[in-house]
Scaffold this active site. Structure first.
Site, PDB file in Angstrom:
ATOM      1  CB  THR A 125      -0.651   2.687  -1.693  1.00  0.00           C
ATOM      2  OG1 THR A 125      -0.830   3.852  -2.493  1.00  0.00           O
ATOM      3  CG2 THR A 125      -1.947   2.460  -0.932  1.00  0.00           C
ATOM      4  CE1 TYR A 168      -4.616  -0.341  -4.493  1.00  0.00           C
ATOM      5  CE2 TYR A 168      -4.029   1.969  -4.178  1.00  0.00           C
ATOM      6  CZ  TYR A 168      -3.655   0.644  -4.353  1.00  0.00           C
ATOM      7  OH  TYR A 168      -2.312   0.317  -4.383  1.00  0.00           O
TER       8      TYR A 168
HETATM    9  N1  NAD Z   1       3.730  -0.461  -8.586  1.00  0.00           N
HETATM   10  C1  NAD Z   1       3.520   0.614  -7.865  1.00  0.00           C
HETATM   11  O1  NAD Z   1       3.827   1.730  -8.295  1.00  0.00           O
HETATM   12  C2  NAD Z   1       2.907   0.509  -6.478  1.00  0.00           C
HETATM   13  C3  NAD Z   1       2.753   1.673  -5.722  1.00  0.00           C
HETATM   14  C4  NAD Z   1       2.186   1.573  -4.444  1.00  0.00           C
HETATM   15  C5  NAD Z   1       1.818   0.348  -3.948  1.00  0.00           C
HETATM   16  N2  NAD Z   1       1.963  -0.758  -4.716  1.00  0.00           N
HETATM   17  C6  NAD Z   1       1.556  -2.051  -4.149  1.00  0.00           C
HETATM   18  O2  NAD Z   1       2.593  -2.986  -4.364  1.00  0.00           O
HETATM   19  C7  NAD Z   1       2.057  -4.273  -4.624  1.00  0.00           C
HETATM   20  C8  NAD Z   1       2.637  -4.822  -5.912  1.00  0.00           C
HETATM   21  O3  NAD Z   1       2.304  -3.949  -6.990  1.00  0.00           O
HETATM   22  P1  NAD Z   1       2.661  -4.309  -8.497  1.00  0.00           P
HETATM   23  O4  NAD Z   1       2.889  -3.034  -9.211  1.00  0.00           O
HETATM   24  O5  NAD Z   1       3.707  -5.371  -8.537  1.00  0.00           O
HETATM   25  O6  NAD Z   1       1.256  -4.888  -8.977  1.00  0.00           O
HETATM   26  P2  NAD Z   1       0.935  -6.092  -9.997  1.00  0.00           P
HETATM   27  O7  NAD Z   1      -0.486  -5.923 -10.404  1.00  0.00           O
HETATM   28  O8  NAD Z   1       1.961  -6.195 -11.061  1.00  0.00           O
HETATM   29  O9  NAD Z   1       1.076  -7.372  -9.045  1.00  0.00           O
HETATM   30  C9  NAD Z   1       0.047  -7.804  -8.186  1.00  0.00           C
HETATM   31  C10 NAD Z   1      -0.109  -9.300  -8.370  1.00  0.00           C
HETATM   32  O10 NAD Z   1      -1.143  -9.760  -7.488  1.00  0.00           O
HETATM   33  C11 NAD Z   1      -1.886 -10.748  -8.167  1.00  0.00           C
HETATM   34  N3  NAD Z   1      -3.224 -10.806  -7.577  1.00  0.00           N
HETATM   35  C12 NAD Z   1      -4.223  -9.889  -7.689  1.00  0.00           C
HETATM   36  N4  NAD Z   1      -5.307 -10.303  -7.018  1.00  0.00           N
HETATM   37  C13 NAD Z   1      -4.977 -11.502  -6.460  1.00  0.00           C
HETATM   38  C14 NAD Z   1      -5.676 -12.430  -5.652  1.00  0.00           C
HETATM   39  N5  NAD Z   1      -6.952 -12.225  -5.290  1.00  0.00           N
HETATM   40  N6  NAD Z   1      -5.044 -13.566  -5.258  1.00  0.00           N
HETATM   41  C15 NAD Z   1      -3.755 -13.791  -5.629  1.00  0.00           C
HETATM   42  N7  NAD Z   1      -3.050 -12.946  -6.398  1.00  0.00           N
HETATM   43  C16 NAD Z   1      -3.651 -11.811  -6.806  1.00  0.00           C
HETATM   44  C17 NAD Z   1      -1.909 -10.297  -9.631  1.00  0.00           C
HETATM   45  O11 NAD Z   1      -2.155 -11.382 -10.524  1.00  0.00           O
HETATM   46  C18 NAD Z   1      -0.514  -9.710  -9.786  1.00  0.00           C
HETATM   47  O12 NAD Z   1       0.404 -10.673 -10.287  1.00  0.00           O
HETATM   48  C19 NAD Z   1       0.540  -4.102  -4.615  1.00  0.00           C
HETATM   49  O13 NAD Z   1       0.065  -4.485  -3.344  1.00  0.00           O
HETATM   50  C20 NAD Z   1       0.327  -2.626  -4.833  1.00  0.00           C
HETATM   51  O14 NAD Z   1      -0.870  -2.171  -4.232  1.00  0.00           O
HETATM   52  C21 NAD Z   1       2.501  -0.716  -5.963  1.00  0.00           C
END
Ligand code: NAD
Length: 345
Positions: A125, A168
Site C-alpha cells: 500500500t 496498518y
Molecule cells: N482496494 C484498494 O484500494 C487497496 C489499496 C492498497 C492496497 N490494497 C491491498 O490489496 C489487497 C486486496 O484489497 P481489496 O480491496 O481486494 O480488499 P478486500 O477486503 O475486498 O479483500 C481482502 C480479502 O481478504 C480476506 N481476508 C481477510 N483476512 C483474512 C484472513 N485472516 N485469512 C484469509 N482471508 C482473509 C477477506 O475476507 C477479503 O475477501 C489487500 O491486501 C489490501 O491491503 C488495496
C-alpha cells in the site's frame, strides 16, 4: 496448465483477478476466510461462472498448514488477503499484525519450502510512505496540490522514504519488506505493488476502506456521505481492470522483476479529490449527494498520487480507464447488484 493461488481471492481485487485468469483458461485456487462482509457474494458469482476450474479453500491465512498446502499446489501466488482498514488496525493492532505480517510470513515460508518456488506478488500500500506531511501543498478550489511542479506532474516515486504510520501501515510495510527480502535472501521471484486507491465492480466499500464505492453506495441509498477533513484530499484512482492487467504483467515478468517494489495507481492523469468525486456522482445521479463533514482521520494523506513510470518502463503497462468512465461502470454495477452491496455497506 498453470495454477494461481489468490489469497483474499473472494475480496474485491481478488475476485476480479480470479475472473480474468479463469476467463483466460487458467486454473485458480482461492484462499479466503470470508471475513469481509459481502465477499461471499463474490465467491458465489465466481463459482457460478467458472465451476470446476476454481478451487476454493475457506481458511485463515494464520493457519500455516492450510497455507502451506495451498502454496504447495500453485505455480503463481497473488497474496492479497489482509486486514485492510486503517481504522480497524488502530482498534485491534494485534489482530492486524497477526493477519498482515504473520500471515504474509506463512505465505513466504511455504513458498521457500518448495523445490521450485512459485512466483509471488504482494499487494502492499501507499501507506508505507506515511502521511507525506512535509509535501508543500497549495489549496485550490476543489483540491490540494503539491507546490512543486515536478511532483505535481509525476507523483510520488518508489524513492520516497518509507515512514510506516498507523498499525496498518506498519504491518503492511513490514510485510512489504519481508517480501522484498525473500528475493534477496532466498532468491524467490517476489514483486511488491504499493497500491493507491483501486475501485470497480465487486467492491463492497465502506466508511473504513473503498471510498469510491462507499460514496456511490451512499448516494444510491440517499444516505449522507461522511467526508473526513475538507474533502480536498487528492488520490490517484485506478480501475480494477487496470490493476488486474498490471498484476498479470508482474507475474509474467516476475523472474526479471524479482525483489522490486512498484507504485501502482492511476497516476497524475487519473487523480481526484473527494469533492471532485462528489461532483462526478452529482453528474451521474442528476442531484448532489448529501454530505456530512467531520474532522481529519489519523494517518490520512492530504495528497497521494503514484508515479507509475518505473512499472511502465519495465513492462509497458499503463492505466487505460479514466475516472469518469470507471466511476460510471462501478455505478452501473452497483445499480444492478445493489442488494448485495448495500448489505455490506
Ligand atoms: N482496494 C484498494 O484500494 C487497496 C489499496 C492498497 C492496497 N490494497 C491491498 O490489496 C489487497 C486486496 O484489497 P481489496 O480491496 O481486494 O480488499 P478486500 O477486503 O475486498 O479483500 C481482502 C480479502 O481478504 C480476506 N481476508 C481477510 N483476512 C483474512 C484472513 N485472516 N485469512 C484469509 N482471508 C482473509 C477477506 O475476507 C477479503 O475477501 C489487500 O491486501 C489490501 O491491503 C488495496
Amino acid at each position: 496448465m498453470t495454477r494461481a493461488l489468490i489469497t483474499g481471492g473472494a475480496g474485491f481485487v481478488g475476485t476480479n483477478l480470479a475472473d480474468r485468469i479463469l476467463s483466460d483458461g487458467g486454473r485458480v485456487i482461492v484462499l479466503d476466510n470470508l471475513s469481509r462482509a459481502g465477499v461471499q457474494e463474490n465467491l458465489r458469482w465466481l463459482t457460478e461462472r467458472h465451476g470446476t476450474a476454481l478451487d476454493v479453500e475457506i481458511a485463515d491465512l494464520r493457519d500455516r498448514g492450510v497455507v502451506a498446502r495451498a502454496v504447495g499446489a500453485a505455480d503463481h501466488v497473488f497474496h492479497l488477503a489482509a486486514q485492510v482498514a486503517v481504522t480497524t488496525s488502530l482498534d485491534e493492532p494485534m489482530h492486524d499484525a497477526a493477519v498482515n505480517l504473520q500471515g504474509t510470513l506463512n505465505v513466504l515460508e511455504a513458498a521457500r519450502a518448495r523445490t521450485t518456488p512459485p512466483t509471488l506478488l504482494f499487494a502492499s500500500t501507499n501507506k508505507v510512505y506515511g502521511r507525506l506531511g512535509d509535501i508543500e501543498l497549495v489549496e485550490r478550489a476543489t483540491r490540494h496540490e503539491p507546490a512543486e511542479p515536478a511532483l505535481r506532474g509525476r507523483g510520488v516515486g518508489e524513492d520516497c522514504p518509507l515512514q510506516f504510520c498507523t498499525p496498518y501501515g506498519c504491518s503492511k510495510g513490514a510485510a512489504d519488506q519481508y517480501v522484498l527480502d525473500y528475493a534477496r535472501s532466498y532468491g524467490l521471484a517476489t514483486v511488491v505493488f504499493r497500491m493507491s486507491c483501486i475501485y470497480g465492480p465487486h467492491q463492497f466499500g465502506n466508511e473504513d476502506q473503498g471510498w469510491v464505492a462507499h460514496f456511490l453506495i451512499r448516494a444510491l441509498e440517499d444516505r449522507p456521505i461522511s467526508v473526513f477533513g475538507d474533502g480536498k484530499q487528492v488520490r490517484d484512482v485506478l480501475f480494477v481492470e487496470d490493476v488486474v492487467a498490471a498484476m498479470q504483467s508482474a507475474q509474467e515478468n516476475a523472474q526479471r522483476l524479482a525483489g522490486r517494489a512498484f507504485n501502482i495507481g492511476g497516476g497524475p492523469r487519473n487523480c481526484l479529490s473527494l469533492l471532485e468525486l462528489l461532483e462526478l456522482i452529482e453528474e451521474l445521479r442528476g442531484q448532489p449527494p448529501a454530505v456530512d463533514f467531520g474532522p481529519w482521520r489519523q494517518g490520512d494523506q492530504r495528497y497521494y498520487v503514484s508515479d507509475t513510470s518505473h512499472f511502465t518502463a519495465a513492462t509497458g503497462w499503463r492505466p487505460r480507464v479514466l475516472p469518469r468512465d470507471g466511476v460510471r461502470r462501478l455505478h452501473a454495477w452497483l445499480m444492478t447488484d445493489r442488494s448485495a452491496a448495500s448489505a455490506a455497506a
